[in-house]
Design an enzyme around this catalytic site. Structure first.
Site, PDB file in Angstrom:
ATOM      1  N   GLN A 138       0.887  -1.101  -0.027  1.00 15.83           N
ATOM      2  CA  GLN A 138       0.161   0.073  -0.057  1.00 15.83           C
ATOM      3  C   GLN A 138       0.781   1.312  -0.065  1.00 15.83           C
ATOM      4  O   GLN A 138       0.460   2.328  -0.125  1.00 15.83           O
ATOM      5  CB  GLN A 138      -0.868   0.128   1.337  1.00 15.83           C
ATOM      6  CG  GLN A 138      -1.840  -1.234   1.379  1.00 15.83           C
ATOM      7  CD  GLN A 138      -2.377  -1.139   2.786  1.00 15.83           C
ATOM      8  OE1 GLN A 138      -3.482  -0.566   2.979  1.00 15.83           O
ATOM      9  NE2 GLN A 138      -2.048  -2.008   3.487  1.00 15.83           N
ATOM     10  N   ASP A 172       6.335   4.735  -1.283  1.00 19.37           N
ATOM     11  CA  ASP A 172       7.712   5.158  -0.887  1.00 19.37           C
ATOM     12  C   ASP A 172       8.705   4.486  -1.900  1.00 19.37           C
ATOM     13  O   ASP A 172      10.085   4.820  -1.920  1.00 19.37           O
ATOM     14  CB  ASP A 172       7.889   5.217   0.350  1.00 19.37           C
ATOM     15  CG  ASP A 172       7.931   3.725   0.939  1.00 19.37           C
ATOM     16  OD1 ASP A 172       7.990   2.827   0.269  1.00 19.37           O
ATOM     17  OD2 ASP A 172       7.519   3.491   2.298  1.00 19.37           O
ATOM     18  N   HIS A 213      -1.400   1.229  -4.509  1.00 21.80           N
ATOM     19  CA  HIS A 213      -1.747   2.639  -4.121  1.00 21.80           C
ATOM     20  C   HIS A 213      -0.493   3.635  -5.083  1.00 21.80           C
ATOM     21  O   HIS A 213      -0.557   4.715  -4.697  1.00 21.80           O
ATOM     22  CB  HIS A 213      -1.613   3.061  -2.693  1.00 21.80           C
ATOM     23  CG  HIS A 213      -2.852   2.370  -1.787  1.00 21.80           C
ATOM     24  ND1 HIS A 213      -2.927   2.448  -0.644  1.00 21.80           N
ATOM     25  CD2 HIS A 213      -3.951   1.557  -2.337  1.00 21.80           C
ATOM     26  CE1 HIS A 213      -4.038   1.747  -0.314  1.00 21.80           C
ATOM     27  NE2 HIS A 213      -4.570   1.390  -1.316  1.00 21.80           N
ATOM     28  N   CYS A 271       0.122  14.233 -16.843  1.00 25.99           N
ATOM     29  CA  CYS A 271      -0.797  15.287 -17.156  1.00 25.99           C
ATOM     30  C   CYS A 271      -2.317  14.502 -17.355  1.00 25.99           C
ATOM     31  O   CYS A 271      -2.460  13.484 -18.000  1.00 25.99           O
ATOM     32  CB  CYS A 271      -0.324  15.613 -18.627  1.00 25.99           C
ATOM     33  SG  CYS A 271      -1.873  16.761 -19.029  1.00 25.99           S
ATOM     34  N   CYS A 309      -3.445  15.073 -21.356  1.00 28.92           N
ATOM     35  CA  CYS A 309      -2.803  14.281 -22.589  1.00 28.92           C
ATOM     36  C   CYS A 309      -2.244  13.074 -22.172  1.00 28.92           C
ATOM     37  O   CYS A 309      -1.701  12.474 -22.984  1.00 28.92           O
ATOM     38  CB  CYS A 309      -1.870  15.288 -23.365  1.00 28.92           C
ATOM     39  SG  CYS A 309      -0.152  15.680 -22.502  1.00 28.92           S
TER      40      CYS A 309
HETATM   41  P1  NAD Z   1      -1.566   2.927   8.737  1.00 32.46           P
HETATM   42  O1  NAD Z   1      -0.895   4.191   9.116  1.00 32.46           O
HETATM   43  O2  NAD Z   1      -3.125   2.428   8.768  1.00 32.46           O
HETATM   44  O3  NAD Z   1      -1.177   1.744   9.610  1.00 32.46           O
HETATM   45  C1  NAD Z   1       0.180   1.345  10.087  1.00 32.46           C
HETATM   46  C2  NAD Z   1       0.356   0.167  11.095  1.00 32.46           C
HETATM   47  O4  NAD Z   1       1.730   0.154  11.197  1.00 32.46           O
HETATM   48  C3  NAD Z   1      -0.221   0.444  12.435  1.00 32.46           C
HETATM   49  O5  NAD Z   1      -1.107  -0.359  12.668  1.00 32.46           O
HETATM   50  C4  NAD Z   1       0.897   0.504  13.310  1.00 32.46           C
HETATM   51  O6  NAD Z   1       0.551   0.114  14.577  1.00 32.46           O
HETATM   52  C5  NAD Z   1       1.797  -0.288  12.428  1.00 32.46           C
HETATM   53  N1  NAD Z   1       3.280   0.217  12.612  1.00 32.46           N
HETATM   54  C6  NAD Z   1       3.980   1.286  12.861  1.00 32.46           C
HETATM   55  N2  NAD Z   1       5.174   1.323  13.082  1.00 32.46           N
HETATM   56  C7  NAD Z   1       5.610  -0.162  13.120  1.00 32.46           C
HETATM   57  C8  NAD Z   1       6.708  -0.944  12.861  1.00 32.46           C
HETATM   58  N3  NAD Z   1       7.754  -0.321  13.360  1.00 32.46           N
HETATM   59  N4  NAD Z   1       6.557  -2.322  12.996  1.00 32.46           N
HETATM   60  C9  NAD Z   1       5.467  -2.737  12.759  1.00 32.46           C
HETATM   61  N5  NAD Z   1       4.251  -2.160  12.714  1.00 32.46           N
HETATM   62  C10 NAD Z   1       4.186  -0.978  12.708  1.00 32.46           C
HETATM   63  O7  NAD Z   1      -1.112   2.424   7.281  1.00 32.46           O
HETATM   64  P2  NAD Z   1      -1.844   1.483   6.244  1.00 32.46           P
HETATM   65  O8  NAD Z   1      -2.558   0.350   6.669  1.00 32.46           O
HETATM   66  O9  NAD Z   1      -0.599   1.063   5.305  1.00 32.46           O
HETATM   67  O10 NAD Z   1      -2.832   2.457   5.578  1.00 32.46           O
HETATM   68  C11 NAD Z   1      -2.595   3.822   5.431  1.00 32.46           C
HETATM   69  C12 NAD Z   1      -2.423   4.399   4.073  1.00 32.46           C
HETATM   70  O11 NAD Z   1      -1.452   5.464   3.936  1.00 32.46           O
HETATM   71  C13 NAD Z   1      -1.983   3.289   2.947  1.00 32.46           C
HETATM   72  O12 NAD Z   1      -2.761   3.660   1.679  1.00 32.46           O
HETATM   73  C14 NAD Z   1      -0.550   3.941   2.363  1.00 32.46           C
HETATM   74  O13 NAD Z   1      -0.473   3.857   1.098  1.00 32.46           O
HETATM   75  C15 NAD Z   1      -0.374   5.189   2.847  1.00 32.46           C
HETATM   76  N6  NAD Z   1       0.688   5.623   3.441  1.00 32.46           N
HETATM   77  C16 NAD Z   1       2.035   5.231   2.941  1.00 32.46           C
HETATM   78  C17 NAD Z   1       3.076   5.671   3.660  1.00 32.46           C
HETATM   79  C18 NAD Z   1       4.434   5.335   2.807  1.00 32.46           C
HETATM   80  O14 NAD Z   1       4.446   5.171   1.382  1.00 32.46           O
HETATM   81  N7  NAD Z   1       5.356   4.999   3.492  1.00 32.46           N
HETATM   82  C19 NAD Z   1       3.321   6.233   4.607  1.00 32.46           C
HETATM   83  C20 NAD Z   1       1.913   6.829   5.241  1.00 32.46           C
HETATM   84  C21 NAD Z   1       0.956   6.371   4.808  1.00 32.46           C
END
Ligand code: NAD
Length: 251
Positions: free
Chosen positions: A105, A108, A123, A131, A134
């Site tokens: 998801q 990064d 995602h 764009c 186009c």
């Molecule tokens: P979320 O923020 O909903 O949940 C993250 C989960 O990770 C939490 O339940 C937390 O307890 C757990 N967590 C935090 N640090 C951890 C660690 N060190 N080890 C294990 N678990 C850990 O994230 P989600 O479920 O991915 O959903 C959020 C949405 O936000 C997604 O669509 C994602 O694409 C996006 N997002 C992406 C990034 C990224 O690309 N790094 C960052 C923030 C949000």
């Protein structure tokens, strides 16, 4: 031996016996690379703004200043993040035949940077933009320089608006989501670092016949999983990796 240790060894056996695995990762796998997730408390960056609102098609189309100056700028702060131990272990597991694919998801690119080959970015990602008129693809650096130069919304030479290739709240999911759904129906699933609260990505664990969850906090799917490990992904995957190496040496 502590009960927790016995449990981790049992997970390693289960993981080995049911290989290869499909992995589903969320923002939690990248917090140890310095990128805050959306739902853990006190991560600062998202305290002031609701990411579900600001990273939405509604804001992109109707309040582009808010989208580009705040939402997009927060996302771009993390482009120099490096893969951590958990990303690297997953790449190594793929090369050793333990992992079939990663469904992420995250936007990064850290799985790709770590060397994983089969990565379904459901995602999208922050490597490119396009764009909306186009459909020409431009680099994310080009988009960033237009925004930093004050062009909001940023325009293509055809007059269309340029947006990053990430899936925003309100967008359709890309075709990789269909592939992810098919894949998980026939493979065991290991979820790492996801609250499993974002729909429809949380449909994926509901389809898995075998499930392990590694996450800091509880998730709504914990009671469906064969094993749940609560803790930091880097340390827990490292432990699992050590145990799996011992099993591989034995057989
Ligand atoms: P979320 O923020 O909903 O949940 C993250 C989960 O990770 C939490 O339940 C937390 O307890 C757990 N967590 C935090 N640090 C951890 C660690 N060190 N080890 C294990 N678990 C850990 O994230 P989600 O479920 O991915 O959903 C959020 C949405 O936000 C997604 O669509 C994602 O694409 C996006 N997002 C992406 C990034 C990224 O690309 N790094 C960052 C923030 C949000």
């Amino acid at each position: 031996m502590m009960l927790q240790e016995i449990k981790k060894k049992a997970i390693a056996e289960y993981f080995w016996m049911n290989r290869p695995w499909v992995i589903l990762t969320g923002a939690g796998i990248s917090t140890e690379s310095g990128i805050p997730d959306f739902r853990s408390p006190h991560t600062g960056l998202w305290k002031q703004y609701d990411p579900m609102e600001i990273l939405s098609t509604d804001v992109l189309f109707n309040k582009p200043e808010l989208f580009y100056q705040i939402g997009f700028s927060i996302l771009m702060k993390f482009k120099h993040a490096q893969p951590n131990q958990a990303h690297c272990i997953l790449a190594s597991w793929e090369s050793r035949g333990l992992v079939k694919a990663i469904i992420t998801q995250n936007i990064d690119s850290l799985h790709i940077d770590a060397g994983s080959k089969k990565v379904l970015e459901i995602h999208g990602h922050l490597r490119t933009a396009h764009c909306m008129k186009c459909l020409r693809t431009v680099s994310i650096e080009k988009l960033e320089s237009l925004v930093n130069g004050g062009q909001i919304p940023p325009h293509c030479s055809c007059g269309g608006i340029i947006r990053p290739d990430v899936v925003l709240f309100g967008d359709m999911l890309p075709s990789s989501f269909e592939e992810a759904i098919k894949m998980v129906q026939n493979s065991p699933l290991l979820v790492i670092g996801s609250s499993l609260q974002v729909s429809p990505a949380n449909l994926i664990p509901s389809l898995a016949k075998k499930l392990i969850i590694v996450n800091l906090d509880e998730t709504p799917f914990d009671n469906r999983a064969a094993f749940v490990l609560h803790g930091k992904a880097g340390m827990l995957l490292n432990f699992l990796d050590e145990e799996v190496k011992k099993i591989a040496e034995r057989v």
